[in-house]
Design an enzyme around this catalytic site. Sequence first.
Site, PDB file in Angstrom:
ATOM      1  N   SER A  50       0.806  -0.760  -0.034  1.00  0.00           N
ATOM      2  CA  SER A  50      -0.058  -0.391   0.169  1.00  0.00           C
ATOM      3  C   SER A  50       1.175   1.174  -0.110  1.00  0.00           C
ATOM      4  O   SER A  50       2.353   1.270   0.705  1.00  0.00           O
ATOM      5  CB  SER A  50      -0.677  -0.227   1.363  1.00  0.00           C
ATOM      6  N   ASP A  84      -1.029  -1.103  -3.326  1.00  0.00           N
ATOM      7  CA  ASP A  84      -2.616  -0.703  -3.080  1.00  0.00           C
ATOM      8  C   ASP A  84      -2.410   0.758  -2.543  1.00  0.00           C
ATOM      9  O   ASP A  84      -1.975   1.003  -2.200  1.00  0.00           O
ATOM     10  CB  ASP A  84      -3.252  -2.113  -2.006  1.00  0.00           C
ATOM     11  N   GLU A 136     -12.169   2.152  -6.096  1.00  0.00           N
ATOM     12  CA  GLU A 136     -12.930   2.236  -4.642  1.00  0.00           C
ATOM     13  C   GLU A 136     -14.220   3.210  -4.973  1.00  0.00           C
ATOM     14  O   GLU A 136     -13.718   4.902  -5.490  1.00  0.00           O
ATOM     15  CB  GLU A 136     -12.013   2.855  -3.695  1.00  0.00           C
ATOM     16  N   HIS A 191     -11.957  -1.194   7.463  1.00  0.00           N
ATOM     17  CA  HIS A 191     -10.608  -1.624   7.266  1.00  0.00           C
ATOM     18  C   HIS A 191     -10.172  -1.502   8.683  1.00  0.00           C
ATOM     19  O   HIS A 191     -10.680  -1.160   9.510  1.00  0.00           O
ATOM     20  CB  HIS A 191      -9.558  -0.119   6.661  1.00  0.00           C
ATOM     21  N   HIS A 219     -12.820  -4.625  -0.216  1.00  0.00           N
ATOM     22  CA  HIS A 219     -11.048  -4.663   1.196  1.00  0.00           C
ATOM     23  C   HIS A 219     -11.958  -4.652   2.846  1.00  0.00           C
ATOM     24  O   HIS A 219     -12.991  -5.354   2.669  1.00  0.00           O
ATOM     25  CB  HIS A 219     -11.602  -2.908   0.852  1.00  0.00           C
ATOM     26  N   GLY A 220     -11.285  -4.692   3.867  1.00  0.00           N
ATOM     27  CA  GLY A 220     -11.257  -5.053   4.994  1.00  0.00           C
ATOM     28  C   GLY A 220     -11.761  -6.342   5.250  1.00  0.00           C
ATOM     29  O   GLY A 220     -12.343  -6.625   6.258  1.00  0.00           O
ATOM     30  N   ASN A 241      -9.077  -8.868  -0.220  1.00  0.00           N
ATOM     31  CA  ASN A 241      -8.130  -7.898   0.146  1.00  0.00           C
ATOM     32  C   ASN A 241      -7.561  -8.145   1.902  1.00  0.00           C
ATOM     33  O   ASN A 241      -8.673  -8.091   2.372  1.00  0.00           O
ATOM     34  CB  ASN A 241      -8.437  -6.491   0.205  1.00  0.00           C
ATOM     35  N   VAL A 242      -6.482  -8.978   2.629  1.00  0.00           N
ATOM     36  CA  VAL A 242      -6.494  -9.106   3.853  1.00  0.00           C
ATOM     37  C   VAL A 242      -4.960  -8.580   4.199  1.00  0.00           C
ATOM     38  O   VAL A 242      -4.126  -8.535   3.440  1.00  0.00           O
ATOM     39  CB  VAL A 242      -6.200 -10.473   3.985  1.00  0.00           C
ATOM     40  N   THR A 244      -4.901  -6.356   8.101  1.00  0.00           N
ATOM     41  CA  THR A 244      -4.742  -6.364   9.841  1.00  0.00           C
ATOM     42  C   THR A 244      -4.512  -7.812   9.668  1.00  0.00           C
ATOM     43  O   THR A 244      -4.044  -8.069  11.763  1.00  0.00           O
ATOM     44  CB  THR A 244      -6.365  -5.783  10.398  1.00  0.00           C
TER      45      THR A 244
END
Length: 297
Positions: A50, A84, A136, A191, A219-220, A241-242, A244
């Site tokens: 990112s 990202d 997005e 997120h 996302h998140g 998307n992964v 955290t």
Amino acid sequence: MPLVTTAELVSAAAARGHGIAAFNVITLEHAEAIAEGAERAGVPAILQISENAVRFHGGRLTAVAAATAAVARAAAVPLALHLDHVESAELLRAAPAEGFSSVMFDASKLPYAENLKATAEAVRWGHDHGVWIEAELGAVGGKEGDGTPGDGGGRALDAHAPGVRTDPAEAAVFVAETGVDALAVAVGSSHAMTRRTAALDHTLVAALREAVPVPLVLHGSSGVPDEEIRRAVAAGMVKVNVGTALNTAYTEAVRAHLAGHPATVDPRRYLVPAREAMAGTVVGFLRVVSAAEASRT
């Protein structure tokens, strides 16, 4: 093996009615864990860096990109590199030379018309340079400074606030007028969640799938339970998307080691279990996202 493109992996997943997981890289250990997890699961994956991670590395993309690419090329399964949440035009333009086949260009904080204009410009440049572009629409939220789209930032946005979810009709126009290759949509995830309690709007996912001709991106996903992810993929999500969840596994392993071995000063002692914990997390998400039982009807 040679790097593959994000477009190849996303297209193949969509054709099978499965998902493709994309994992965020911050450190070398992240990249190694993602590759190891993908090998264990026996399925491809996307490694993504990112703009925030680039900022963490002093604003210099080259070193972290080169290390991540080297790890990916050494893997026994197909892996792709993705840049990202890019807001900087300069960073977007750096992507091809650094080995990235795709970029998520993020103008979602802007009002709709400005988001559309900025995204269309990014797509034109990207396609001229062989770069697959994700954008997005809506506001996934969860990051400090997200605020409300168009308000210039502020506190982290609530994924359930009125008006933040992606409207299918608006999405159809946005995709048609920008020419994006994939669309990240707001359907209830957020997120930076450290607990997997998010409930997705699966009716909305299905409506968005019908409304737009490009793959949908979730996302998140760290905060989304396994069954919710399976249902989302079955309803039309493709790229998942992964980020955290890897950081949580990493940090918990480091804390556990240091609590039991407070005299440790060699970082390898705690980075080995941290990397292993992340690899296990990668395997878990890959098995959910790419599972045959997630096939669409």
